[in-house]
Scaffold this active site. Structure first.
Site, PDB file in Angstrom:
ATOM      1  N   ASP A 208     -36.339 -63.945   8.712  1.00 22.78           N
ATOM      2  CA  ASP A 208     -37.357 -64.066   7.667  1.00 22.78           C
ATOM      3  C   ASP A 208     -38.455 -64.991   8.195  1.00 22.78           C
ATOM      4  O   ASP A 208     -38.339 -65.602   9.258  1.00 22.78           O
ATOM      5  CB  ASP A 208     -36.759 -64.583   6.351  1.00 22.78           C
TER       6      ASP A 208
HETATM    7  C1  BGC Z   1     -40.165 -63.295   2.430  1.00 19.97           C
HETATM    8  C2  BGC Z   1     -39.752 -61.929   2.911  1.00 19.97           C
HETATM    9  C3  BGC Z   1     -40.950 -61.189   3.424  1.00 19.97           C
HETATM   10  C4  BGC Z   1     -41.592 -61.992   4.525  1.00 19.97           C
HETATM   11  C5  BGC Z   1     -42.783 -61.306   5.149  1.00 19.97           C
HETATM   12  C6  BGC Z   1     -40.988 -64.035   3.456  1.00 19.97           C
HETATM   13  O1  BGC Z   1     -41.533 -65.189   2.933  1.00 19.97           O
HETATM   14  O2  BGC Z   1     -39.009 -64.033   2.116  1.00 19.97           O
HETATM   15  O3  BGC Z   1     -39.124 -61.224   1.869  1.00 19.97           O
HETATM   16  O4  BGC Z   1     -40.548 -59.924   3.900  1.00 19.97           O
HETATM   17  O5  BGC Z   1     -42.018 -63.228   3.972  1.00 19.97           O
HETATM   18  O6  BGC Z   1     -43.850 -61.261   4.286  1.00 19.97           O
END
Ligand code: BGC
Length: 793
Positions: free
Chosen positions: A318
């Protein structure tokens, strides 16, 4: 932090904005969902499975991947494991703008948040023409519930209890995104969410692993289509692996403690279903899980995912979850963070730059092996080959807009919204009949509340992108401008005495007041945990003031979670949960209010009475001191009423149970019957996890006792007692939607197999144990008359 803001908005746009075995086992579990009475979507599903390509599991990919791997330098290999958000070059965790140079050197494998096809092609041209090995860039984005044609938020989509709608909606999303050049979505979010304080409940399918698994597989099928390399398919990414939804206190990014038993029984199944459905990728989560961060957790990433499930795809971290190993205190510097995440099984590093900065040196110093780097690169290249990116790296810039807002996509968005609404209450209006549906005729309406006429509201997308009609607009179109008056009443968080007074005066002049209240889109989703779950700002005050006029009130709740509004559930005759219903939410609501559509959505989360009940979920264990027949509507008055598992100041039960939802007709359920009352554990065990035989059929008569046709979601629950681990008071093991004409009765049947009775035992194995079982066919998780059976050794 200012740089966070644009990224947040972008996320929200998108938020609103061996193969044969796999196929067999998905088919097995799916059959149980649908039963044999009315089977929604099974034919379509099996057809899709038959024609599905092997995706990342295609053995032919190995040779192609290895051929290119042999030519790659270590720098180029590491490059494939590096991902940046290039939408905002100065965004958090990225801090660079030299993507072009890096791509030319083969130092980047993936970019995301680039949504302009011209820019996508610009970067891709560098990769294909200037980099030594011409390996295409994989472009990703959070396409969560639609790209431009926005569907209801995932919590709403799940409330349809219809995987075929989710499959179709995600296929529309894939078609639109792919036409834009985006070939990878960070969706579906398949986290189990038991706590409404956690704003990301909005992004998932709720609290149940069985339903969550069905929905997870449906998203994957929809995004990835029948062939991954089709022009309208994109790669899916099941997230956040794993346990993220159990964030302590419902506070986003917080730590989690989940026993292996609970992890396997509740949190892992939707991920497993996504893997079985062929998801190309998973995202490792932010949360620490039992002391080890999920993005540095070899137990979940290697033991479970790779060894037990045989996953061949890509694991991406993530956002900066590799970098966050440092503040978490499991890595003292960037090199240690990169090493721990990589060795645990995170293939690709989202934005932290730590793989870029340290992996080569870590290989040179033999802290990680070159063979492990090769494996991680294989995972990335498999996805790129399976998507056909090497053959078709560029997007047709002229074609992109043509994929958007197709009439059939908009129609699907409206149908999905109509199916997602959950009617929570429908008491009698002034004429002694249920207030809803509204009669066609010359009545005057006051549309009150901050949400009633805000075109950006339904989904949080920037106003003006695509056709959209508000609730107010749709009502005017239906009954004429002269019959509708609009009073804002207050904002989501603010409002003046005068605004409230105007709304009250307006309600007095109308025949019916429609109150559109709730949360703003920013109040759910990521980084939107709430400690108070009531109506924000002055909305409760507005509601009570309007109610005092004595006019009939319909309350429509817009939110990314259930809201604790017990007063409304006592005093407002009609209440409907509309979630955030997407681009066609306005027309869908009006059609539903007037009864063109009979509401059929059901809750996928337990609706709390008060925030102190959270985490609240139906599939909980009994305690040694269940209150059972104790009256919990008042404080304990004696020892018997006190020393049971209860609150002294609140009931235990939810306001509305998981699976609950009313319609404009009345449905009654007969007692559940099963075809055998003695089952054999040994025989059942042979079937667990396979395409096993039907061992028992459960059935119940379901009757439409009212005067309107209805779609009814019929639910099947099982309770297992006497096994080696304590099992929940009920566990969903099947569901199907039946259509009932007015006055019609149907015998609804479910086929149960080994998996229906299997539980995770005291050795953390999935098995059927000698036990007593109860089986309910029921309208929700709190009702129904069960049948009983015994499972003998
Ligand atoms: C979120 C994810 C997301 C990623 C990319 C993160 O902050 O937890 O769910 O896919 O950002 O935007």
């Amino acid at each position: 932090m200012p740089s966070l803001y644009p990224r947040f908005i972008l996320c929200r746009c998108s938020l609103r904005g061996s193969a044969a075995t796999v196929v067999r086992s998905i088919a097995t579990s799916l059959v149980a969902y649908f039963g044999v009475c009315v089977v929604l979507g099974v034919a379509a599903f099996s057809q899709a499975q038959r024609s599905r390509g092997d995706g990342i599991n295609d053995p032919a990919l190995d040779a192609r991947v290895d051929a290119i791997l042999q030519k790659m330098s270590l720098e180029e290999k590491v490059g494939q494991l590096v991902q940046y958000s290039a939408g905002q070059p100065t965004g958090p965790g990225t801090g660079r703008s030299d993507y072009g140079d890096m791509i030319a050197k083969g130092q980047i494998g993936s970019l995301f948040n680039v949504i302009d096809p011209k820019q996508i092609n610009m970067y891709q041209r560098i990769a294909m023409e200037k980099s030594r090995l011409h390996i295409p860039i994989l472009f990703g984005l959070d396409v969560i519930h639609g790209f431009k044609t926005e569907f209801p938020i995932p919590l709403g989509l799940a409330s349809t209890w219809d995987p075929t709608i989710i499959e179709k909606a995600s296929h529309v999303a894939a078609m639109e995104a792919a036409a834009d050049g985006i070939k990878w979505t960070f969706s579906p979010m398949v986290d189990i969410a038991r706590d409404a304080r956690w704003g990301r409940m909005a992004e998932g399918a709720g609290e149940d692993p069985f339903l969550g698994s069905a929905m997870a597989a449906a998203y994957v099928r929809g995004y990835q289509g029948s062939r991954l390399d089709a022009p309208d398919s994109i790669a899916s990414c099941a997230k956040h692996f794993v346990g993220y939804g159990a964030a302590e206190g419902g506070r986003d990014y917080n730590t989690t403690e989940i026993s292996e038993h609970t992890l396997r029984q509740f949190y892992l199944p939707p991920f497993h279903a996504a893997v079985e459905a062929g998801t190309t990728s998973l995202m490792s989560a932010f949360n620490t899980l039992n002391g080890t961060p999920a993005s540095a957790n070899p137990f979940t990433l290697k033991q479970v995912l790779r060894k037990e499930w045989g996953f061949k795809g890509l694991v991406v971290s993530d956002w900066n979850s590799v970098g966050e190993l440092i503040p978490k205190g499991v890595a003292i510097d960037g090199a240690a963070a990169a090493r721990k995440a990589f060795v645990a099984g995170v293939d690709m590093d989202m934005v932290s730059s730590l793989y870029h900065d340290h992996l080569q040196a870590l290989v040179s110093s033999r802290q990680i092996s070159a063979a492990e780097v090769d494996d991680a690169v294989r995972h990335v290249l498999r996805v790129k080959f399976a998507l056909g990116l090497f053959e078709h790296p560029f997007v047709d810039e002229a074609a992109a807009p043509k994929a958007l807002y197709h009439p059939e996509s908009l129609e699907l968005a409206q149908t999905a919204a109509e199916r997602s609404f959950v009617l929570l209450r429908n008491a009698d209006g002034p004429d002694g009949k249920p207030l809803l549906p509204l009669a066609n005729g010359a009545q005057n309406y006051a549309v009150i509340g901050p949400v009633g006429d805000d075109s950006s509201y339904p989904n949080g997308a920037p106003p003006g992108s695509g056709p959209r009609t508000t609730l107010m607009g749709a009502l005017v179109a239906r009954v004429g401008q002269e019959h509708v008056a609009r009073y804002k009443g207050c904002g989501i968080l603010d409002g003046s005495d005068q605004e409230i007074a105007d709304a009250v005066a307006g309600a007095r002049k109308a025949d019916i007041a429609i109150l559109a209240l709730g949360e703003s889109p920013e109040m759910s989703g990521e980084a939107a945990s709430r400690a108070h779950l009531g109506l924000p700002g002055r909305q409760q005050e507005l509601l009570e003031a309007v109610a005092r006029t004595g006019k009939p009130i319909i309350l429509i709740l817009f939110s990314g979670r259930p809201l604790t509004v017990p007063w409304a559930f006592e005093h407002v005759p009609a209440v409907m949960a509309a979630w955030l219903p997407g681009i066609n939410g306005g027309p869908a609501l009006v059609r539903t209010l007037f009864g063109d559509v009979n509401p059929s959505g059901k809750l996928v989360v337990s609706w709390p009475r008060s925030v102190g009940q959270e985490p609240l979920y139906y599939n909980s264990n009994n305690t040694g001191r269940p209150p059972e027949s104790t009256d919990l509507t008042h404080a304990p008055r004696n020892i018997e009423e006190r020393y049971v598992s209860r609150y002294i100041d609140e009931q235990n039960t939810p306001q509305f149970p998981f699976g609950f939802g009313l319609s404009y007709t009345s449905i009654s359920y007969g007692a559940t019957k099963i075809s055998a009352d003695h089952l054999n554990a040994r025989e059942l065990n042979q079937d667990v996890g396979t395409n096993g035989r039907t061992v028992v059929t459960a059935q119940a008569d379901v009757s439409n006792t009212g005067s309107r046709a209805a779609n009814q979601v019929v639910e099947l629950y099982v309770r297992v007692q006497g096994a080696s681990t304590e099992q929940p008071v009920r566990a969903l093991k099947g569901f199907q939607t039946v259509t009932l004409a007015a006055g019609e009765r149907k015998t609804v049947k479910f086929e149960l197999r080994g998996d229906s009775f299997a539980t995770w035992n005291d050795r953390n194995q999935l098995a059927v144990e000698p036990s007593k079982v109860m089986v309910w066919i029921a309208p929700d998780s709190a009702h129904g008359t069960p049948a009983q059976a015994e499972i003998v050794p």
